[in-house]
Design a protein around this motif. Structure first.
Motif, PDB file in Angstrom:
ATOM      1  N   UNK A 240       0.207  -1.246   0.168  1.00 27.92           N
ATOM      2  CA  UNK A 240      -0.260   0.115  -0.189  1.00 27.92           C
ATOM      3  C   UNK A 240       1.226   1.753  -0.086  1.00 27.92           C
ATOM      4  N   UNK A 241       1.551   1.406   0.434  1.00 34.78           N
ATOM      5  CA  UNK A 241       3.496   2.470   0.597  1.00 34.78           C
ATOM      6  C   UNK A 241       3.675   2.307  -0.754  1.00 34.78           C
ATOM      7  N   UNK A 242       3.711   1.514  -1.322  1.00 31.57           N
ATOM      8  CA  UNK A 242       4.241   1.308  -2.872  1.00 31.57           C
ATOM      9  C   UNK A 242       3.503   2.316  -3.658  1.00 31.57           C
ATOM     10  N   UNK A 243       2.082   1.581  -3.612  1.00 30.49           N
ATOM     11  CA  UNK A 243       1.153   2.869  -4.611  1.00 30.49           C
ATOM     12  C   UNK A 243       0.941   3.489  -4.430  1.00 30.49           C
ATOM     13  N   UNK A 244       1.062   4.306  -2.413  1.00 33.79           N
ATOM     14  CA  UNK A 244       0.637   5.323  -2.381  1.00 33.79           C
ATOM     15  C   UNK A 244       1.810   6.460  -2.444  1.00 33.79           C
ATOM     16  N   UNK A 245       3.074   6.354  -3.201  1.00 38.34           N
ATOM     17  CA  UNK A 245       4.003   6.404  -3.377  1.00 38.34           C
ATOM     18  C   UNK A 245       3.825   7.024  -4.649  1.00 38.34           C
ATOM     19  N   UNK A 246       3.730   6.324  -5.287  1.00 36.70           N
ATOM     20  CA  UNK A 246       3.167   5.941  -7.120  1.00 36.70           C
ATOM     21  C   UNK A 246       2.804   7.277  -6.853  1.00 36.70           C
ATOM     22  N   UNK A 247       1.446   7.024  -6.588  1.00 31.18           N
ATOM     23  CA  UNK A 247       0.390   8.052  -6.911  1.00 31.18           C
ATOM     24  C   UNK A 247       0.598   9.364  -6.074  1.00 31.18           C
ATOM     25  N   UNK A 248       1.282   9.240  -5.446  1.00 31.53           N
ATOM     26  CA  UNK A 248       2.539  11.061  -4.854  1.00 31.53           C
ATOM     27  C   UNK A 248       2.677  11.528  -5.873  1.00 31.53           C
ATOM     28  N   UNK A 249       3.929  10.854  -6.289  1.00 29.34           N
ATOM     29  CA  UNK A 249       4.542  11.473  -7.537  1.00 29.34           C
ATOM     30  C   UNK A 249       3.673  11.824  -8.679  1.00 29.34           C
ATOM     31  N   UNK A 250       2.961  10.940  -9.171  1.00 24.22           N
ATOM     32  CA  UNK A 250       1.890  11.138 -10.308  1.00 24.22           C
ATOM     33  C   UNK A 250       1.293  13.207 -10.084  1.00 24.22           C
ATOM     34  N   UNK A 251       0.311  12.686  -9.043  1.00 22.36           N
ATOM     35  CA  UNK A 251      -0.381  13.833  -8.560  1.00 22.36           C
ATOM     36  C   UNK A 251       0.543  15.016  -8.398  1.00 22.36           C
ATOM     37  N   UNK A 252       1.476  15.065  -7.783  1.00 20.73           N
ATOM     38  CA  UNK A 252       2.581  16.245  -7.178  1.00 20.73           C
ATOM     39  C   UNK A 252       2.909  16.628  -8.628  1.00 20.73           C
ATOM     40  N   UNK A 253       3.166  16.391  -9.507  1.00 15.88           N
ATOM     41  CA  UNK A 253       2.974  17.361 -11.293  1.00 15.88           C
ATOM     42  C   UNK A 253       2.130  18.161 -11.472  1.00 15.88           C
ATOM     43  N   UNK A 254       0.600  18.242 -10.895  1.00 19.04           N
ATOM     44  CA  UNK A 254      -0.359  18.978 -10.773  1.00 19.04           C
ATOM     45  C   UNK A 254      -0.771  19.849  -9.363  1.00 19.04           C
ATOM     46  N   UNK A 255       0.574  19.300  -8.349  1.00 24.93           N
ATOM     47  CA  UNK A 255       0.408  20.240  -6.978  1.00 24.93           C
ATOM     48  C   UNK A 255      -1.256  18.760  -6.466  1.00 24.93           C
TER      49      UNK A 255
END
Length: 482
Positions: A240-255
């Protein structure tokens, strides 16, 4: 070199003072319960496993809520976040004082933990916004008091209360302080929203709960044994942590990230984060191991244990602002490296000297030496981690720092307690008597703490000496915006 900055305005000084006092009170509550668990087990007539949930559920809630504070601090004003934090903490404390049974007390601890989780990122973010980089050392020294001293004196305070009063007074004495902080602090804090209004990522929240909560829960269970169930919990949490990290990396591109991970792109932040994790493993592990040693080997009662550890906690509190001033002049390396060497010496002393005949005065001296080492580490590590971050990453950097502190504390407790239990069992199986096996069982636990000190020394050399007075990449402090 720029001229010395003006002193903080009275308004900004008051803002930070209110947040420091409030944070101290809520963090103090984090460890005040540990000493009371045997009393509450008898009071509610429940098993040790059931009563342990009072501590476990607090850690779990903290681990889940802290990663979300970066988002909160960008959506709400300092005043509203403060009211939310202290309001929840006060409500939980009142409910705990009146709790008729274990179930209500568990609910109260969850509510308290929600408020506690929000306070530390709020304090650190506010300091970063209001204080110029060249003055942050002193203020971060006061934050170190909250982080290191409050947990250290919590058991002493609860021991004194339990010696003479009902367990309910552990909460009753805190209620008026929390209410006073709420009344005094609320009108003095800014009501301006300083960040963009970004939408909440529901998927991030759903992943954060099993990721961070599962890690803390799985690590806490490892201290009582490595079982297939415990391993499964950790595996699910890591996925779940790995999935969380990948999702944040994608979302942070759009703040739009719940927890922006861009602070990890700053070298000093990442190095200081690793250093803080080593320090927290040592601190929380030893905070757990020492009372166990005092009780199981020396037969010292709880109140005396708290009093033995109190001078060290007070020493850290006295030294923290002084270390902050030195940091503003010298930078990180000249403080962290000597501090880690002192910490290493004290932990080796625990591993090699402690036995059933150790005098109390030597225990106090060793704890004072360890506290001196930690005092030289915490303030420089905090300040060096957060100084390079630009304004818009302050809240997320504070949330990351607080999150990984919680994980490191849980990791240190699980690792050191588990090693001690396994070693003691092995010594008993090899024919050692109970006392000898117990004494020798503690030695590898302290040696692991010493190993963490070596890691701190190595990282300390990678950090700067006399630091650049201009925060790398940081925007000018928004001193009068708040």
């Amino acid at each position: 070199m720029t001229n010395a900055p003006e002193r903080l305005s009275k308004k900004n000084f008051t803002t930070i003072a209110v947040l420091i006092v409030s944070s101290f009170v809520v963090i103090l509550n984090e460890t005040i319960m540990n000493v009371a668990l045997p009393v509450l087990m008898h009071e509610f007539n429940v098993t040790p496993d059931a009563i342990q949930w009072l501590s476990t559920i607090f850690m779990l809630t903290m681990a889940v809520v802290i990663p979300m504070t970066g988002f909160l601090l960008q959506r709400l004003s300092v005043r509203n976040v403060f009211v939310l934090a202290i309001g929840l903490f006060t409500l939980g404390t009142i409910l705990a004082a009146a709790a008729p049974g274990l179930t209500v007390l568990l609910v109260a601890r969850v509510i308290q933990a929600c408020g506690t989780a929000i306070m530390m990122p709020l304090l650190m973010t506010t300091i970063l916004h209001l204080v110029p980089a060249e003055r942050r050392g002193v203020l971060m020294g006061n934050v170190s008091i909250v982080i290191s001293v409050a947990p250290a004196i919590g058991p002493t305070l609860s021991g004194l209360i339990l010696q003479y009063l009902s367990w309910r007074f552990m909460f009753i004495v805190i209620i008026p302080i929390a209410i006073a902080a709420l009344i005094i602090g609320t009108p003095r804090l800014s009501n301006e929203v300083d960040g963009a209004s970004t939408p909440l990522s529901a998927t991030s929240v759903i992943l954060a709960i099993p990721a961070f909560g599962g890690l803390v829960f799985g690590l806490s269970r490892l201290s009582v044994g490595v079982t297939p169930t415990n391993i499964a919990i950790l595996v699910v949490a890591l996925l779940c942590l790995a999935a969380f990290v990948f999702l944040q990396l994608r979302l942070q591109k759009e703040d739009k990230a719940l927890l922006d991970l861009r602070p990890l792109g700053f070298k000093d932040f990442t190095l200081s984060l690793l250093l803080m994790m080593f320090a927290m493993i040592s601190l929380f592990g030893v905070i757990i191991l020492l009372p166990m040693f005092f009780t199981n080997v020396l037969g010292i009662e709880t109140l005396t244990t708290g009093l033995i550890m109190l001078p060290g906690g007070l020493l850290m509190g006295i030294l923290a602002p002084m270390v902050g001033k030195l940091y503003d002049r010298l930078g990180a390396r000249p403080l962290i490296v000597p501090g880690a060497i002192i910490l290493l010496a004290s932990l080796l002393g625990y591993a090699l000297i402690l036995d059933e005949s150790t005098p109390i005065w030597l225990l106090v001296v060793l704890h004072l030496v360890m506290s001196l080492g930690l005092a030289l580490i915490f303030t420089p590590a905090f300040t060096t981690a957060l100084n390079p971050l630009p304004h818009h990453l302050h809240s997320h950097g504070s949330a990351l720092l607080s999150t990984l502190q919680q994980l490191a504390g849980a990791m240190g407790t699980a690792l050191l307690v588990g090693v001690v239990a396994a070693t003691t069992t092995a010594k008993l199986a090899s024919g050692s008597d109970q006392l000898t096996a117990t004494v020798e069982g503690f030695q590898p636990g302290f040696l692991i703490g010493a190993g963490c000190s070596v890691g701190i020394i190595v990282i300390g050399f990678l950090l700067g000496g006399k630091k650049d007075l201009v925060s790398l990449g940081a925007e000018p402090a928004a001193a009068e915006k708040h």
